[in-house]
Design a protein around this motif. Structure first.
Motif, PDB file in Angstrom:
ATOM      1  N   CYS A  61       0.742  -1.188  -0.003  1.00  0.00           N
ATOM      2  CA  CYS A  61       0.059  -0.079   0.046  1.00  0.00           C
ATOM      3  C   CYS A  61       0.798   1.296  -0.214  1.00  0.00           C
ATOM      4  N   CYS A  73      -1.785  -3.267   6.552  1.00  0.00           N
ATOM      5  CA  CYS A  73      -1.798  -4.408   5.653  1.00  0.00           C
ATOM      6  C   CYS A  73      -1.797  -5.820   6.343  1.00  0.00           C
ATOM      7  N   LEU A  83     -11.216  -0.116   0.007  1.00  0.00           N
ATOM      8  CA  LEU A  83      -9.839   0.519  -0.055  1.00  0.00           C
ATOM      9  C   LEU A  83     -10.052   2.084  -0.044  1.00  0.00           C
ATOM     10  N   TYR A 105      -5.763   0.615   2.811  1.00  0.00           N
ATOM     11  CA  TYR A 105      -5.377   1.991   2.300  1.00  0.00           C
ATOM     12  C   TYR A 105      -4.199   1.712   1.053  1.00  0.00           C
ATOM     13  N   HIS A 106      -4.499   2.693   0.116  1.00  0.00           N
ATOM     14  CA  HIS A 106      -3.384   2.782  -0.874  1.00  0.00           C
ATOM     15  C   HIS A 106      -2.792   4.479  -0.830  1.00  0.00           C
ATOM     16  N   LEU A 128      -1.706   0.753  -7.814  1.00  0.00           N
ATOM     17  CA  LEU A 128      -3.050   1.020  -7.275  1.00  0.00           C
ATOM     18  C   LEU A 128      -3.979   0.235  -8.366  1.00  0.00           C
ATOM     19  N   ARG A 131      -3.557  -3.494  -8.229  1.00  0.00           N
ATOM     20  CA  ARG A 131      -4.105  -4.025  -7.138  1.00  0.00           C
ATOM     21  C   ARG A 131      -5.843  -4.178  -7.198  1.00  0.00           C
TER      22      ARG A 131
END
Ligand SMILES: [Zn+2]
Length: 199
Positions: A61, A73, A83, A105-106, A128, A131
């Motif tokens: 992340c 994570c 997210l 989160y990212h 992102l 992901r």
């Protein structure tokens, strides 16, 4: 100026590079460091070294972490299908302090800022997109700052993912436009999270 020793001059110069530190502050800090006990001064130097040697970005992340994966994570209690996308680790911390967000989160590590020459490729947007495309997320909360650049960054990301069925929302506008997430208080951030709306 000629009476300043080489080492004193060097520290003043290094401190002046820090954000918000002008020449006068740098001098004040330098003379303070010269007056404190040796151990206290060395402890500061050691803390600077340790933070750079030990802290890295989470490989998932991009939050700050001292391990491959950050504590969030790695936390099995987190909700893994929501997210939240933020600009900086400090924005993540502000949202965590509300205690109202249980998802993942990212961290983008910035925002798209064409005038400063910052394009999407300099951020973690590719990671992102990859992901989210890998699946498993039902909602993406865009929590970039409510500025022209923050909004533009969110819009760019939303466009990259528009072919997916994942729901994209953004924080409610309790935060005054142009203000910055990290300075918003807990109540405002909580309202912004609970009142989030379709992007
Ligand atoms: Zn992480």
């Amino acid at each position: 100026m000629s009476e300043i020793t080489e080492s004193v001059g060097r520290l003043i110069q290094e401190l002046t590079r820090l954000p918000g530190i002008g020449k006068k502050s740098a001098e004040r800090l330098t003379y303070h460091i010269l007056r404190v006990p040796m151990q206290e001064a060395l402890s500061l130097a050691e803390a600077i070294r340790a933070v750079r040697e030990n802290v890295r970005y989470c490989r998932v992340c991009y939050n700050l972490s001292e391990r491959e994966e950050c504590a969030i994570c790695a936390d099995a209690r987190r909700v893994r299908d929501v997210l939240c996308v933020v600009e900086q680790p400090r924005d993540l911390i502000a949202l965590e302090q509300t205690g109202k967000f249980q998802g993942l989160y990212h961290v983008l590590l910035g925002r798209i800022a064409p005038l400063e020459g910052i394009g999407p490729e300099q951020l973690t947007i590719d990671a992102l997109v990859e992901r989210v495309r890998a699946g498993g997320f039902t909602e993406l909360i865009m929590a970039t700052n409510p500025t022209v650049e923050g909004d533009g960054t969110s819009l760019y990301i939303a466009n990259q993912l528009s072919d997916l069925s994942v729901r994209i929302t953004r924080l409610a506008r309790g935060i005054t436009s142009g203000s910055v997430l990290e300075f918003a208080n807990k109540e405002i951030l909580t309202d912004a999270l609970t009142g989030r709306q379709a992007f």
